[in-house]
Design a protein around this motif. Structure first.
Motif, mmCIF file in Angstrom:
data_model
loop_
_atom_site.group_PDB
_atom_site.id
_atom_site.type_symbol
_atom_site.label_atom_id
_atom_site.label_comp_id
_atom_site.label_asym_id
_atom_site.label_seq_id
_atom_site.Cartn_x
_atom_site.Cartn_y
_atom_site.Cartn_z
ATOM 1 N N HIS A 12 0.831 -1.203 0.000
ATOM 2 C CA HIS A 12 0.000 0.000 0.000
ATOM 3 C C HIS A 12 0.869 1.258 0.000
ATOM 4 O O HIS A 12 0.576 2.217 -0.689
ATOM 5 C CB HIS A 12 -0.933 -0.023 1.201
ATOM 6 C CG HIS A 12 -1.839 1.153 1.287
ATOM 7 N ND1 HIS A 12 -2.846 1.364 0.376
ATOM 8 C CD2 HIS A 12 -1.892 2.191 2.159
ATOM 9 C CE1 HIS A 12 -3.472 2.477 0.687
ATOM 10 N NE2 HIS A 12 -2.917 2.987 1.763
ATOM 11 N N ALA A 13 1.938 1.265 0.762
ATOM 12 C CA ALA A 13 2.822 2.428 0.826
ATOM 13 C C ALA A 13 3.519 2.641 -0.512
ATOM 14 O O ALA A 13 3.719 3.778 -0.952
ATOM 15 C CB ALA A 13 3.846 2.249 1.941
ATOM 16 N N ALA A 14 3.891 1.554 -1.190
ATOM 17 C CA ALA A 14 4.546 1.682 -2.484
ATOM 18 C C ALA A 14 3.574 2.238 -3.522
ATOM 19 O O ALA A 14 3.951 3.069 -4.352
ATOM 20 C CB ALA A 14 5.085 0.326 -2.935
ATOM 21 N N LEU A 15 2.335 1.811 -3.485
ATOM 22 C CA LEU A 15 1.353 2.315 -4.432
ATOM 23 C C LEU A 15 1.043 3.782 -4.199
ATOM 24 O O LEU A 15 0.761 4.526 -5.126
ATOM 25 C CB LEU A 15 0.065 1.491 -4.354
ATOM 26 C CG LEU A 15 0.149 0.080 -4.910
ATOM 27 C CD1 LEU A 15 -1.174 -0.642 -4.718
ATOM 28 C CD2 LEU A 15 0.520 0.099 -6.373
ATOM 29 N N ARG A 16 1.099 4.210 -2.950
ATOM 30 C CA ARG A 16 0.854 5.609 -2.640
ATOM 31 C C ARG A 16 1.886 6.501 -3.319
ATOM 32 O O ARG A 16 1.567 7.569 -3.818
ATOM 33 C CB ARG A 16 0.896 5.812 -1.125
ATOM 34 C CG ARG A 16 0.003 6.888 -0.663
ATOM 35 C CD ARG A 16 -0.044 7.008 0.826
ATOM 36 N NE ARG A 16 0.243 5.752 1.514
ATOM 37 C CZ ARG A 16 0.667 5.666 2.741
ATOM 38 N NH1 ARG A 16 0.866 6.755 3.442
ATOM 39 N NH2 ARG A 16 0.896 4.507 3.305
ATOM 40 N N GLY A 17 3.140 6.060 -3.369
ATOM 41 C CA GLY A 17 4.179 6.834 -4.042
ATOM 42 C C GLY A 17 3.943 6.904 -5.539
ATOM 43 O O GLY A 17 4.159 7.939 -6.167
ATOM 44 N N TYR A 18 3.494 5.812 -6.134
ATOM 45 C CA TYR A 18 3.215 5.816 -7.562
ATOM 46 C C TYR A 18 1.989 6.656 -7.888
ATOM 47 O O TYR A 18 1.902 7.222 -8.981
ATOM 48 C CB TYR A 18 3.018 4.396 -8.084
ATOM 49 C CG TYR A 18 4.297 3.600 -8.124
ATOM 50 C CD1 TYR A 18 5.394 4.053 -8.836
ATOM 51 C CD2 TYR A 18 4.409 2.394 -7.457
ATOM 52 C CE1 TYR A 18 6.572 3.339 -8.877
ATOM 53 C CE2 TYR A 18 5.575 1.661 -7.489
ATOM 54 C CZ TYR A 18 6.661 2.143 -8.204
ATOM 55 O OH TYR A 18 7.814 1.439 -8.248
ATOM 56 N N ASN A 19 1.055 6.759 -6.981
ATOM 57 C CA ASN A 19 -0.119 7.592 -7.217
ATOM 58 C C ASN A 19 0.271 9.054 -7.381
ATOM 59 O O ASN A 19 -0.260 9.756 -8.236
ATOM 60 C CB ASN A 19 -1.135 7.445 -6.090
ATOM 61 C CG ASN A 19 -1.898 6.138 -6.184
ATOM 62 O OD1 ASN A 19 -1.911 5.493 -7.213
ATOM 63 N ND2 ASN A 19 -2.516 5.747 -5.078
ATOM 64 N N ALA A 24 0.957 13.757 -10.858
ATOM 65 C CA ALA A 24 1.826 14.805 -11.404
ATOM 66 C C ALA A 24 1.913 14.698 -12.923
ATOM 67 O O ALA A 24 1.873 15.711 -13.630
ATOM 68 C CB ALA A 24 3.213 14.708 -10.776
ATOM 69 N N PHE A 25 2.025 13.484 -13.431
ATOM 70 C CA PHE A 25 2.064 13.280 -14.880
ATOM 71 C C PHE A 25 0.773 13.766 -15.531
ATOM 72 O O PHE A 25 0.805 14.441 -16.566
ATOM 73 C CB PHE A 25 2.298 11.802 -15.206
ATOM 74 C CG PHE A 25 2.164 11.484 -16.659
ATOM 75 C CD1 PHE A 25 3.165 11.830 -17.548
ATOM 76 C CD2 PHE A 25 1.022 10.871 -17.144
ATOM 77 C CE1 PHE A 25 3.042 11.558 -18.900
ATOM 78 C CE2 PHE A 25 0.881 10.595 -18.484
ATOM 79 C CZ PHE A 25 1.895 10.940 -19.371
ATOM 80 N N LEU A 26 -0.376 13.446 -14.927
ATOM 81 C CA LEU A 26 -1.651 13.891 -15.482
ATOM 82 C C LEU A 26 -1.776 15.417 -15.457
ATOM 83 O O LEU A 26 -2.312 16.017 -16.393
ATOM 84 C CB LEU A 26 -2.808 13.264 -14.719
ATOM 85 C CG LEU A 26 -3.056 11.782 -14.976
ATOM 86 C CD1 LEU A 26 -4.226 11.294 -14.120
ATOM 87 C CD2 LEU A 26 -3.327 11.518 -16.439
ATOM 88 N N ALA A 27 -1.282 16.036 -14.406
ATOM 89 C CA ALA A 27 -1.351 17.497 -14.322
ATOM 90 C C ALA A 27 -0.492 18.151 -15.402
ATOM 91 O O ALA A 27 -0.915 19.116 -16.050
ATOM 92 C CB ALA A 27 -0.910 17.960 -12.932
ATOM 93 N N ILE A 28 0.706 17.625 -15.624
ATOM 94 C CA ILE A 28 1.580 18.170 -16.664
ATOM 95 C C ILE A 28 0.977 17.943 -18.041
ATOM 96 O O ILE A 28 0.969 18.840 -18.892
ATOM 97 C CB ILE A 28 2.990 17.537 -16.552
ATOM 98 C CG1 ILE A 28 3.654 17.997 -15.265
ATOM 99 C CG2 ILE A 28 3.846 17.893 -17.757
ATOM 100 C CD1 ILE A 28 4.908 17.233 -14.917
ATOM 101 N N ALA A 29 0.431 16.759 -18.283
ATOM 102 C CA ALA A 29 -0.186 16.462 -19.574
ATOM 103 C C ALA A 29 -1.397 17.363 -19.821
ATOM 104 O O ALA A 29 -1.587 17.868 -20.928
ATOM 105 C CB ALA A 29 -0.587 14.994 -19.635
#
Length: 77
Positions: A12-19, A24-29
């Motif tokens: 769960h903690a690892a997925l939180r980092g990828y979220n 951020a990628f969606l905001a830049i796109a």
């Protein structure tokens, strides 16, 4: 003892980092899409407003079917 193992990072903690990376990628796109295609979006705006009228009429009058005229008689049947 069972507690002698080092604590493993949970999935769960690892997925939180990828979220956060994905957000951020969606905001830049989204920024680049809006900045590069602003003329196309603003050109379609009047047509989208005209399309919204029949769609709102269709979806907002869905409760009038079935011959129920209670709202015309002041809520009494």
């Amino acid at each position: 003892m069972e507690n002698d193992r080092p604590a493993e990072p949970t999935r769960h903690a690892a997925l939180r980092g990828y979220n956060w990376i994905f957000i951020a990628f969606l905001a830049i796109a989204a920024f680049f899409l809006l900045s590069e295609h602003r003329a196309h979006l603003l050109g379609a705006l009047p047509f989208l407003l005209l399309l919204a009228c029949p769609l709102m009429h269709l979806f907002m009058h869905h409760g009038h079917q079935g011959g129920n005229d209670a709202h015309h008689e002041g809520g009494k049947k």
